[in-house]
Motif scaffolding. Structure first.
Motif, mmCIF file in Angstrom:
data_model
loop_
_atom_site.group_PDB
_atom_site.id
_atom_site.type_symbol
_atom_site.label_atom_id
_atom_site.label_comp_id
_atom_site.label_asym_id
_atom_site.label_seq_id
_atom_site.Cartn_x
_atom_site.Cartn_y
_atom_site.Cartn_z
ATOM 1 N N ASP A 118 -1.683 11.188 2.399
ATOM 2 C CA ASP A 118 -0.312 11.602 1.641
ATOM 3 C C ASP A 118 -0.075 10.913 0.332
ATOM 4 O OD1 ASP A 118 1.065 13.327 1.572
ATOM 5 O OD2 ASP A 118 2.657 12.630 2.784
ATOM 6 N N SER A 119 0.757 11.324 -0.261
ATOM 7 C CA SER A 119 1.318 10.744 -1.932
ATOM 8 C C SER A 119 2.374 11.244 -1.892
ATOM 9 C CB SER A 119 0.219 11.813 -3.203
ATOM 10 O OG SER A 119 0.417 13.391 -3.041
ATOM 11 N N LEU A 120 2.859 10.182 -3.039
ATOM 12 C CA LEU A 120 4.370 11.115 -3.572
ATOM 13 C C LEU A 120 4.679 12.629 -3.438
ATOM 14 C CD1 LEU A 120 7.268 9.540 -4.020
ATOM 15 C CD2 LEU A 120 6.595 8.735 -6.007
ATOM 16 N N ALA A 121 3.515 12.960 -4.812
ATOM 17 C CA ALA A 121 4.058 14.167 -4.897
ATOM 18 C C ALA A 121 3.407 14.817 -3.788
ATOM 19 C CB ALA A 121 2.914 14.744 -6.528
ATOM 20 N N GLU A 122 3.409 15.423 -2.996
ATOM 21 C CA GLU A 122 3.058 15.670 -1.621
ATOM 22 C C GLU A 122 4.510 16.202 -1.196
ATOM 23 O OE1 GLU A 122 -1.043 16.443 -0.074
ATOM 24 O OE2 GLU A 122 -0.986 14.198 -0.611
ATOM 25 N N LEU A 164 -7.668 17.702 -12.235
ATOM 26 C CA LEU A 164 -8.063 17.479 -10.714
ATOM 27 C C LEU A 164 -7.831 18.383 -9.634
ATOM 28 C CD1 LEU A 164 -6.582 13.847 -10.439
ATOM 29 C CD2 LEU A 164 -9.471 14.792 -11.608
ATOM 30 N N GLY A 165 -7.099 19.762 -10.172
ATOM 31 C CA GLY A 165 -6.675 20.131 -8.226
ATOM 32 C C GLY A 165 -6.046 20.558 -8.420
ATOM 33 N N GLY A 166 -5.835 20.870 -6.951
ATOM 34 C CA GLY A 166 -4.532 20.691 -6.219
ATOM 35 C C GLY A 166 -3.076 19.881 -6.051
ATOM 36 N N LEU A 167 -2.564 19.618 -5.484
ATOM 37 C CA LEU A 167 -2.010 18.748 -5.673
ATOM 38 C C LEU A 167 -2.422 17.668 -4.599
ATOM 39 C CD1 LEU A 167 1.535 17.823 -6.439
ATOM 40 C CD2 LEU A 167 2.354 18.936 -4.868
ATOM 41 N N THR A 168 -2.901 17.617 -3.195
ATOM 42 C CA THR A 168 -3.213 16.525 -2.310
ATOM 43 C C THR A 168 -4.917 15.451 -3.832
ATOM 44 O OG1 THR A 168 -5.789 18.005 -2.090
ATOM 45 C CG2 THR A 168 -3.776 17.861 -0.912
ATOM 46 N N THR A 169 -4.791 16.201 -5.105
ATOM 47 C CA THR A 169 -5.353 15.105 -5.593
ATOM 48 C C THR A 169 -4.551 14.426 -5.765
ATOM 49 O OG1 THR A 169 -5.199 16.491 -7.410
ATOM 50 C CG2 THR A 169 -7.582 16.347 -6.547
ATOM 51 N N ALA A 170 -3.211 14.187 -6.315
ATOM 52 C CA ALA A 170 -2.692 12.275 -6.879
ATOM 53 C C ALA A 170 -2.521 11.965 -5.608
ATOM 54 C CB ALA A 170 -1.179 13.589 -6.526
ATOM 55 N N ARG A 171 -3.114 12.092 -4.378
ATOM 56 C CA ARG A 171 -3.446 10.672 -3.725
ATOM 57 C C ARG A 171 -4.789 9.744 -4.512
ATOM 58 N NH1 ARG A 171 -4.958 13.967 2.300
ATOM 59 N NH2 ARG A 171 -2.870 15.053 1.719
ATOM 60 N N ALA A 172 -5.391 10.356 -4.893
ATOM 61 C CA ALA A 172 -6.531 9.311 -5.861
ATOM 62 C C ALA A 172 -5.739 8.923 -6.990
ATOM 63 C CB ALA A 172 -7.843 10.773 -6.662
ATOM 64 N N THR A 193 4.922 5.819 -9.275
ATOM 65 C CA THR A 193 4.021 5.501 -7.902
ATOM 66 C C THR A 193 5.225 4.847 -6.833
ATOM 67 O OG1 THR A 193 2.898 4.263 -9.929
ATOM 68 C CG2 THR A 193 1.758 3.362 -7.629
ATOM 69 N N PRO A 194 4.198 5.187 -5.591
ATOM 70 C CA PRO A 194 5.149 5.375 -4.415
ATOM 71 C C PRO A 194 4.456 3.616 -3.928
ATOM 72 C CG PRO A 194 2.962 6.090 -3.856
ATOM 73 C CD PRO A 194 2.729 6.598 -5.025
ATOM 74 N N ASN A 195 5.227 2.664 -4.706
ATOM 75 C CA ASN A 195 5.111 1.251 -4.123
ATOM 76 C C ASN A 195 6.378 0.878 -3.368
ATOM 77 O OD1 ASN A 195 3.142 0.154 -6.278
ATOM 78 N ND2 ASN A 195 4.588 0.229 -8.269
ATOM 79 N N ASP A 196 5.086 0.283 -2.171
ATOM 80 C CA ASP A 196 6.691 -0.317 -1.063
ATOM 81 C C ASP A 196 6.016 -2.091 -1.027
ATOM 82 O OD1 ASP A 196 7.298 -1.194 1.261
ATOM 83 O OD2 ASP A 196 5.551 -0.672 2.188
ATOM 84 N N PHE A 197 7.457 -2.141 -1.695
ATOM 85 C CA PHE A 197 7.969 -3.863 -1.926
ATOM 86 C C PHE A 197 8.451 -4.275 -0.427
ATOM 87 C CE2 PHE A 197 8.360 -1.646 -5.565
ATOM 88 C CZ PHE A 197 7.872 -2.422 -6.757
ATOM 89 N N THR A 198 8.580 -4.103 0.724
ATOM 90 C CA THR A 198 8.977 -4.310 1.590
ATOM 91 C C THR A 198 7.767 -4.463 2.945
ATOM 92 O OG1 THR A 198 9.325 -1.866 2.667
ATOM 93 C CG2 THR A 198 11.213 -3.480 1.632
ATOM 94 N N THR A 199 7.031 -4.242 3.195
ATOM 95 C CA THR A 199 6.136 -3.840 4.206
ATOM 96 C C THR A 199 5.217 -5.497 3.964
ATOM 97 O OG1 THR A 199 5.867 -1.941 4.581
ATOM 98 C CG2 THR A 199 4.378 -3.110 5.211
#
Length: 237
Positions: A135-139, A203-211, A106-112
């Motif tokens: 966007d997503s980390l997977a993409e 779910l389909g293509g890699l863009t669905t990793a955003r969800a 999971t693309p957790n951002d601990f700095t912002t």
């Protein structure tokens, strides 16, 4: 198969232990083998020292990230999301080319900082997701390493359930898969089936990793409300 599990935390350990039980040859990758084995106390998430854990799993090997990936047929990314791209860059595209890369991070951002942070179950502000929505980390992984075969899965639930779905309601719950490579998704589907998953939704293509990556805030909120992480989502249809 020869499988590299990148990361030695709770997620990596859950996959590595189950994979060896299924007869695969597993190497766990870490940034620094000596430091990983020398750690004596629990990590920030309360996970027991790796040296203590691996004593109970003598068939699992430990190596540096690059060596672990080089010898593997399939890789599982169990690194913290904010370190993933740096880790894969250090490993090198040549060691990822043509290989299925199951991304569980999971693309957790601990700095912002945010004006009104959401609380986390651990009493500290929850991290935000970066990237998210567009966007997503997977993409990001797929763009950075186009010859890798990236599949996103099992990132929507706790580590202890990822590779052992039967531990909750006999496995009667749902896991999601996203990816652009049909054959790679099929290979991951077969792995998930071996784990015991009965309801795998493509779910389909890699863009669905955003969800699925954006389920993280709900996951944290549920953990706080329930007081534990022993739950998952089920799609009723």
């Amino acid at each position: 198969m020869k499988i590299a599990v990148l990361g030695t935390g709770a997620v990596g350990r859950a996959h590595a232990a189950r994979l060896t039980g299924l007869g695969h040859e597993v190497t766990m990758g870490t940034r620094n083998v000596v430091a990983t084995m020398a750690r004596t106390g629990p990590d920030a998430m309360g996970t027991a020292p790796f040296a203590t854990w691996i004593e109970a799993h003598p068939s699992i090997s430990l190596a540096g990230f690059t060596a672990a990936a080089a010898r593997a047929d399939l890789l599982i990314n169990a690194t913290a999301g904010h370190t993933t791209l740096d880790t894969l860059t250090a490993i090198g595209s040549g060691n990822l080319s043509g290989k299925v890369l199951l991304d569980t991070a999971t693309p957790n951002d601990f700095t912002t900082p945010v004006a009104v942070p959401m609380p986390s179950p651990w009493g500290t502000p929850a991290p935000i997701l970066s990237p998210a929505v567009t966007d997503s980390l997977a993409e990001q992984i797929q763009r950075a390493f186009p010859e890798a075969r990236v599949v996103k899965a099992v990132n929507t639930l706790a580590a202890h359930l990822m590779a052992d779905p039967a531990a909750l309601e006999g496995g009667d719950h749902t896991v999601f898969v996203s990816g652009d490579d049909t054959a790679a998704k099929q290979q991951v589907h077969e792995l998930l089936t071996a784990y015991g998953w009965r309801d795998v939704i493509d779910l389909g293509g890699l863009t669905t990793a955003r969800a699925t990556e954006m389920i993280q805030p709900l996951y944290l909120a549920l953990t706080g409300a329930l007081g534990h992480e022993h739950f998952n989502l089920k799609v009723v249809r």
